[in-house]
Design an enzyme around this catalytic site. Structure first.
Site, short mmCIF file in Angstrom:
data_model
loop_
_atom_site.label_atom_id
_atom_site.label_comp_id
_atom_site.label_asym_id
_atom_site.label_seq_id
_atom_site.Cartn_x
_atom_site.Cartn_y
_atom_site.Cartn_z
N LYS A 120 -5.25 4.16 -6.74
CA LYS A 120 -4.43 3.43 -5.78
C LYS A 120 -5.00 3.47 -4.38
O LYS A 120 -4.85 2.51 -3.62
CB LYS A 120 -2.99 3.98 -5.77
CG LYS A 120 -2.16 3.54 -6.95
CD LYS A 120 -0.68 3.68 -6.63
CE LYS A 120 0.18 3.17 -7.79
NZ LYS A 120 1.60 3.42 -7.58
N LYS A 157 -4.92 -2.27 -18.24
CA LYS A 157 -3.47 -2.13 -18.40
C LYS A 157 -2.73 -3.35 -17.84
O LYS A 157 -3.12 -3.88 -16.80
CB LYS A 157 -3.05 -0.88 -17.61
CG LYS A 157 -1.68 -0.37 -17.86
CD LYS A 157 -1.40 0.84 -16.98
CE LYS A 157 -1.12 0.46 -15.54
NZ LYS A 157 -0.39 1.44 -14.75
N LYS A 213 1.72 -5.18 -12.61
CA LYS A 213 2.30 -6.19 -11.72
C LYS A 213 1.33 -6.58 -10.61
O LYS A 213 1.49 -7.61 -9.97
CB LYS A 213 3.64 -5.72 -11.14
CG LYS A 213 3.71 -4.32 -10.63
CD LYS A 213 5.17 -3.88 -10.49
CE LYS A 213 5.33 -2.37 -10.53
NZ LYS A 213 6.65 -1.93 -10.90
#
Ligand code: AMP
Ligand code: TRP
Length: 356
Positions: free
Chosen positions: A126, A219, A222
């Protein structure tokens, strides 16, 4: 799945209690539904106490527009309820409305070691290349997640595969806390010296990792730049069918055995989605569709997905039209969660040596 929970008690000294949470940071998708929400409902049906949370404190570890955060929180709450989480049988609440989460997270920041945090792969993913500019909250995030679970002395946590490392850290934090404060814990009346349970992750079944429809090695997320990669819970029937019809596949027909999916990540993903939606194993799905091409399988999958998701998205829309009702459910949930949380924190403050 349900049987596994009933027969498998990770630590008989602790009352079984399920805890899980989802961030209100974007539109929920099929991966969230199959990997988390659908299983939350299964856990609720097993009769164990279930506590589910919208983790807005986690969401703000990356920038969230304050105007949309509130709305997203209501959307996730509506999604829980629309998929079958019942506010009477489960506690559903919003993390920031129970302040003890932040309080216990601070204590855990002082229990967890920097070396442990440095191993967290989600932070590396992230934060990306510009790690110096990531928020301190993003780095401390797993310690807050441990606090979420342990505040309720949660014994079982249903999550997708991507959360495995965070749950291992939760176990490490619980173990170190029990160890560091052993004598105080005994003095506090917990005779065997263990205050927190060693939580059991519930990561199993075909849906623990739903992959992108455009790339079977990534994966479903969103934040995927391609809209076609991800089925949102709020997509309408046409959109769901279109995304599945256009999903990347290979030219071979489906195999009759699971071994035949080896090296075919896109085919495997679609079979696993079908299996999870129809409560079957991949083996059972291949018994039915083995030898068929995607020209047959994709429309069957699209029908199944639409049948499943359309009533959910209709119910979410209905609930969102009445935000006051959602807010009142969450206030009630926060009150019930707060009672358990305060009970835990009373002991923690005493154990750590704070004045009461
Ligand atoms: P998040 O949206 O990251 O807060 O995730 C909420 C829950 O959905 C967590 O339990 C995740 O592990 C789960 N989840 C997210 N993406 C997927 C996926 N692609 N497949 C299965 N589970 C997922
Ligand atoms: N970290 C989880 C995710 O991104 C969300 C989460 C926060 C969570 N606290 C939790 C999940 C506690 C399970 C239990 O998906």
């Amino acid at each position: 799945m349900t049987d596994a929970v009933q027969t498998h008690s990770p630590d008989a000294r602790f009352t079984p209690r399920v805890f899980s949470g989802i961030q209100p940071s974007g539109d929920l998708h099929l991966g969230n539904y199959l990997g988390a929400l659908k299983r939350f409902v299964e856990m609720q049906a097993s009769g164990i106490e279930t506590v589910y949370c919208m983790v807005d404190l986690h969401a703000i570890t990356v920038w969230q527009d304050p105007k949309t955060l509130r709305q997203k929180t209501r959307e996730v709450a509506a999604s829980y309820i629309a998929t079958g989480v019942d506010p009477k049988r489960s506690i559903i609440f919003n993390q920031s409305q129970v302040m003890q989460h932040a309080e216990l997270a601070w204590v855990f920041n002082c229990v967890a070691r920097i070396g442990w945090m440095n191993r967290m792969t989600q932070f590396k993913d992230k934060a990306g290349k510009n790690r110096e500019n990531a928020s301190l909250g993003l780095y401390a995030y797993p310690s807050l997640m441990a606090a979420d679970i342990l505040l309720y002395r949660g014994t079982h946590v249903p999550v997708g595969d991507d959360q495995k490392q965070h749950l291992e850290l939760t176990r490490d934090i619980a173990g170190k806390f029990n160890n560091d404060f052993k004598s105080e814990i005994v003095e506090e009346g917990f005779e065997d010296g263990d205050f927190f349970p060693i939580t059991e992750p519930l990561i199993s079944g075909p849906a623990m990792r739903i992959m992108s429809l455009r790339d079977g090695t990534k994966k479903m997320s969103k934040s995927d730049p391609s809209e076609m990669a991800c089925i949102a819970l709020m997509d309408d029937a046409d959109m769901i069918a279109k995304k599945l019809r256009k999903a990347k596949t290979d030219p071979e027909p489906l195999p009759s055995e699971v071994e035949g999916l080896e090296g075919r990540p896109e085919a495997r993903n679609l079979v696993e989605i079908y299996a999870a939606l129809s409560n079957q194993t991949s083996e059972q799905v291949l018994q039915e569709f083995g030898g068929q091409g995607f020209g047959v399988f994709k429309p069957a999958l699209a029908d199944l997905a639409v049948d499943h998701l359309a009533p959910i998205s209709a119910e979410i829309s209905r609930m969102l039209a009445e935000p006051d009702e959602i807010d009142s459910i969450l206030r009630d949930g926060a009150e019930r969660a707060g009672e358990i949380a305060e009970e835990t924190m009373k002991h923690v403050r005493q154990i750590v040596g704070f004045l009461s």
